[in-house]
Design a protein around this motif. Structure first.
Motif, short mmCIF file in Angstrom:
data_model
loop_
_atom_site.label_atom_id
_atom_site.label_comp_id
_atom_site.label_asym_id
_atom_site.label_seq_id
_atom_site.Cartn_x
_atom_site.Cartn_y
_atom_site.Cartn_z
N UNK A 44 0.79 -1.33 0.08
CA UNK A 44 -0.01 0.09 0.04
C UNK A 44 0.73 1.41 -0.04
N UNK A 45 2.00 1.37 0.52
CA UNK A 45 2.89 2.34 0.63
C UNK A 45 3.46 2.65 -0.76
N UNK A 46 4.00 1.59 -1.16
CA UNK A 46 4.59 1.73 -2.54
C UNK A 46 3.52 2.26 -3.48
N UNK A 47 2.18 1.88 -3.61
CA UNK A 47 1.15 2.32 -4.38
C UNK A 47 0.99 3.80 -4.22
N UNK A 48 0.88 4.10 -3.03
CA UNK A 48 0.47 5.37 -2.66
C UNK A 48 1.58 6.30 -3.24
N UNK A 49 2.74 6.15 -2.68
CA UNK A 49 4.06 6.79 -3.45
C UNK A 49 3.98 6.91 -5.05
N UNK A 50 3.62 5.84 -5.52
CA UNK A 50 3.76 5.81 -7.11
C UNK A 50 2.63 6.61 -7.38
N UNK A 51 1.17 6.51 -6.96
CA UNK A 51 0.31 7.55 -7.37
C UNK A 51 0.47 8.94 -7.14
N UNK A 52 1.15 9.10 -6.10
CA UNK A 52 1.45 10.64 -5.88
C UNK A 52 2.53 11.12 -6.72
N UNK A 53 3.38 10.23 -7.01
CA UNK A 53 4.48 10.80 -8.01
C UNK A 53 3.86 10.94 -9.35
N UNK A 54 3.08 10.14 -9.98
CA UNK A 54 2.35 9.98 -11.24
C UNK A 54 1.19 11.44 -11.26
N UNK A 55 0.67 11.80 -10.20
CA UNK A 55 -0.40 12.71 -10.21
C UNK A 55 -0.05 14.17 -9.62
N UNK A 56 1.14 14.39 -8.94
CA UNK A 56 1.59 15.60 -8.33
C UNK A 56 1.80 16.62 -9.00
N UNK A 57 2.45 16.28 -10.57
CA UNK A 57 2.78 17.37 -11.38
C UNK A 57 1.81 17.84 -12.08
N UNK A 58 0.35 17.27 -11.99
CA UNK A 58 -0.83 17.90 -12.59
C UNK A 58 -1.90 18.26 -11.70
N UNK A 59 -1.92 17.69 -10.48
CA UNK A 59 -3.24 17.87 -9.50
C UNK A 59 -2.84 18.22 -8.31
N UNK A 60 -3.89 18.77 -7.75
CA UNK A 60 -3.85 19.45 -6.30
C UNK A 60 -4.06 18.23 -5.23
N UNK A 61 -3.80 18.85 -4.01
CA UNK A 61 -3.90 17.96 -2.70
C UNK A 61 -5.42 17.28 -2.85
N UNK A 63 0.55 11.24 4.27
CA UNK A 63 0.35 11.72 2.78
C UNK A 63 -0.02 12.90 2.70
N UNK A 64 -1.10 13.37 3.29
CA UNK A 64 -1.70 14.91 3.18
C UNK A 64 -0.55 15.73 3.71
N UNK A 65 -0.04 15.50 4.83
CA UNK A 65 0.84 16.31 5.28
C UNK A 65 2.22 16.69 4.32
N UNK A 66 2.63 15.61 3.87
CA UNK A 66 3.66 15.43 2.75
C UNK A 66 3.51 16.33 1.68
N UNK A 67 2.20 16.36 1.18
CA UNK A 67 1.57 16.76 0.00
C UNK A 67 1.46 18.23 0.10
N UNK A 68 0.93 18.85 1.56
CA UNK A 68 0.65 20.35 1.72
C UNK A 68 1.70 21.01 1.51
N UNK A 69 3.09 20.67 1.78
CA UNK A 69 4.21 21.45 1.56
C UNK A 69 4.47 21.81 0.54
N UNK A 70 4.27 21.06 -0.75
CA UNK A 70 4.48 21.58 -2.18
C UNK A 70 3.20 22.08 -2.97
N UNK A 71 2.19 22.08 -2.38
CA UNK A 71 0.93 22.38 -3.03
C UNK A 71 0.98 23.71 -3.84
#
Length: 152
Positions: free
Chosen positions: A55-72, A92-100
């Motif tokens: 589940x952790x690898x899946x989450x990191x993979x999805x975030x990596x694929x989507x973060x360049x185009x989508x918001x938190x 994961x939310x906390x990690x995304x919030x830094x770069x939004x």
């Protein structure tokens, strides 16, 4: 001559070799091919035990694929639809919030590049970023223009 029928385990490994899957998503895909007597949940437990399904690898993979185009909010909603919940989701939310804000500025720069001069264009740019799942604070910052332009 028809191709031999793949076992459930072989099919699961084939899916996982293409990209990371969530437990929920892989279970849904495999349940279509499960025959009577085959236990999809037991196979998923086996894959997780051997660290082939994570589940952790899946989450990191999805975030990596989507973060360049989508918001938190859009990324978090997609993670929730794949069954990621609880403490893992909060981290994961906390990690995304830094770069939004930086990501919103980058998406805005790629799509528009110039600060809107009239209200209609400004609304168009704002709607675009909001539909991508960026927060209002990140959108307001992005619509002010790229910080690199201020140095000139």
């Amino acid at each position: 001559m028809p191709a031999p029928q793949l076992s459930l385990k072989a099919r699961a490994l084939r899916y996982l070799s293409m990209r990371e899957h969530s437990r929920l998503e892989l279970g849904r895909k495999l349940s279509r091919y499960a025959e009577e007597g085959e236990d999809v949940a037991a196979l998923l437990d086996f894959l997780e035990k051997n660290n082939w399904l994570s589940q952790e690898r899946f989450s990191e993979s999805l975030i990596h694929r989507r973060s360049a185009r989508f918001g938190n909010s859009r990324i978090v909603a997609e993670l929730q639809s794949h069954g990621v919940n609880g403490e893992a989701l909060q981290e994961l939310k906390a990690g995304l919030a830094d770069s939004e804000t930086a990501r919103a500025c980058e998406v805005w720069q790629r799509k528009f590049g110039t600060v809107a001069t009239d209200p209609a264009e400004r609304n168009k740019q704002m709607r675009f970023l909001l539909q991508r799942g960026f927060s209002q604070k990140a959108v307001r910052t992005a619509l002010q223009g790229a910080p690199e332009d201020d140095d000139d």
